[in-house]
Design a protein around this motif. Structure first.
Motif, PDB file in Angstrom:
ATOM      1  N   GLU A 116       3.282  -3.779  12.540  1.00 48.20           N
ATOM      2  CA  GLU A 116       4.211  -2.670  12.311  1.00 48.20           C
ATOM      3  C   GLU A 116       3.937  -1.500  13.239  1.00 48.20           C
ATOM      4  OE1 GLU A 116       5.944   0.097   8.654  1.00 48.20           O
ATOM      5  OE2 GLU A 116       4.350  -1.368   8.296  1.00 48.20           O
ATOM      6  N   ASP A 117       2.659  -1.193  13.479  1.00 50.61           N
ATOM      7  CA  ASP A 117       2.325  -0.062  14.353  1.00 50.61           C
ATOM      8  C   ASP A 117       2.795  -0.315  15.786  1.00 50.61           C
ATOM      9  OD1 ASP A 117       1.190   1.378  12.317  1.00 50.61           O
ATOM     10  OD2 ASP A 117      -0.843   0.685  12.704  1.00 50.61           O
ATOM     11  N   TRP A 118       2.618  -1.549  16.270  1.00 45.14           N
ATOM     12  CA  TRP A 118       3.020  -1.828  17.647  1.00 45.14           C
ATOM     13  C   TRP A 118       4.536  -1.809  17.797  1.00 45.14           C
ATOM     14  CZ3 TRP A 118       5.829  -5.833  19.964  1.00 45.14           C
ATOM     15  CH2 TRP A 118       5.817  -5.816  21.365  1.00 45.14           C
ATOM     16  N   ARG A 120       6.667  -0.207  16.235  1.00 43.27           N
ATOM     17  CA  ARG A 120       7.162   1.168  16.134  1.00 43.27           C
ATOM     18  C   ARG A 120       6.489   2.081  17.151  1.00 43.27           C
ATOM     19  NH1 ARG A 120      10.411   1.808  11.857  1.00 43.27           N
ATOM     20  NH2 ARG A 120      10.385   0.180  10.252  1.00 43.27           N
ATOM     21  N   ARG A 122       3.492   3.189  17.592  1.00 44.03           N
ATOM     22  CA  ARG A 122       2.673   4.264  17.042  1.00 44.03           C
ATOM     23  C   ARG A 122       1.312   4.268  17.727  1.00 44.03           C
ATOM     24  NH1 ARG A 122       3.760   2.608  10.738  1.00 44.03           N
ATOM     25  NH2 ARG A 122       5.900   3.413  10.561  1.00 44.03           N
ATOM     26  N   GLY A 123       0.785   5.465  17.941  1.00 45.77           N
ATOM     27  CA  GLY A 123      -0.541   5.573  18.527  1.00 45.77           C
ATOM     28  C   GLY A 123      -0.496   5.900  20.003  1.00 45.77           C
TER      29      GLY A 123
END
Length: 292
Positions: A116-118, A120, A122-123
């Motif tokens: 999900e982080d990748w 979207r 994020r980071g």
């Protein structure tokens, strides 16, 4: 410390000339400012030059423009599947689709849930960009999303829509060939799998159109639910006709028993043996549904 993707300058200028892509970049920049993440780079990449950081941000934004439409497409498919099946159980949502559309839905369900982080972005922009080369699934979705961006939109695109983004494919191919883990021999296989996923997502889009028509018609939803329930083996309420047919089937078995008894009586088979074999111990004959 440099991005693994090398995109020609003319392609970058064409992207920056797109109003939809500029709005996306402004939105992502505003989100970072509102979250007090003016310098969102991690400690490993925060020391690179401003020019290198701008390239990382550009490549991160291209990935976001590629992957997020697929994420929104999956969310729409899940919402329609919940409405069509009348369930919140994520394990049952695949039943709303079939064939390649079902395979693509399952693949997206697994990958988007784990990354999900990748998806979207994020980071750290640099870490998100380099993670594109981390697994086969990351590469497959990136290439499939790039192929989908080039599909004709039937004239429904507007000035605010995102432009086609095929630029990442040659850049990704060159990055994989130069990577010591992947090497040049992996590209044909990865591109073939990505092409299959792209076709499955296009089939999913067609299924979404059908589901939208289904959900808008309550009568069709009930028919669809009965078909799904029948496939899953759920017990359904029997109609009066079905009950009568079951009664007549039992009556037919009684007639066959009586024929067998008459044959055995002529053969002088003991009565007790006949009753035990046919299960007629204390059973009384039921009233016929077709005869008085």
């Amino acid at each position: 410390m440099e991005s693994p993707f090398m995109i020609p300058r003319e392609d970058i200028e064409a992207l920056e000339g797109s109003e939809g892509f500029r709005l996306l970049r402004n939105y992502l920049g505003a989100v970072e400012e509102s979250s007090h993440a003016m310098n969102s780079f991690c400690t490993s990449h925060s020391t690179v030059s401003a020019e290198a950081q701008s390239i990382w941000l550009l490549h991160r934004d291209i990935l976001h423009a590629l992957v997020m439409p697929v994420v929104e497409l999956f969310k729409r498919a899940s919402t329609l599947a919940e409405a069509a099946l009348c369930t919140k159980n994520t394990e049952d949502l695949e039943l709303a689709f079939s064939g390649d559309a079902r395979s693509a839905f399952l693949w997206l369900q697994c990958f988007l849930g784990e990354e999900e982080d990748w998806v979207r972005t994020r980071g750290c922009p640099a870490c998100v960009t380099t993670e594109t080369l981390s697994t086969e699934s990351h590469v497959r979705l990136t290439v499939a999303a790039s192929l989908l961006s080039t599909v004709e939109k039937d004239g429904h695109s507007t000035g605010l829509s995102l432009p086609p983004l095929p630029h990442i494919i040659p850049a990704l191919r060159d990055a994989l060939e130069a990577d010591p883990f992947w090497g040049p021999e992996c590209w044909p296989y990865l591109f073939s799998r990505a092409t299959q996923l792209s076709g499955g997502i296009q089939a999913l889009i067609a299924s979404i159109i059908d589901l939208e028509s289904l959900v808008s018609s309550p009568s069709l939803v009930r028919i669809h639910n009965r078909e799904v329930a029948a496939k899953k083996g759920v017990k359904l309420r029997k109609s009066k006709l079905a009950k009568r047919q079951l009664w007549m089937k039992g009556e037919e078995m009684d007639l066959m028993r009586r024929c067998a008894l008459q044959c055995w009586a002529q053969a002088a088979v003991p009565r007790q043996v006949r009753a035990e074999v046919l299960g007629l111990g204390k059973e009384r004959r039921a009233r016929s549904s077709t005869c008085p």
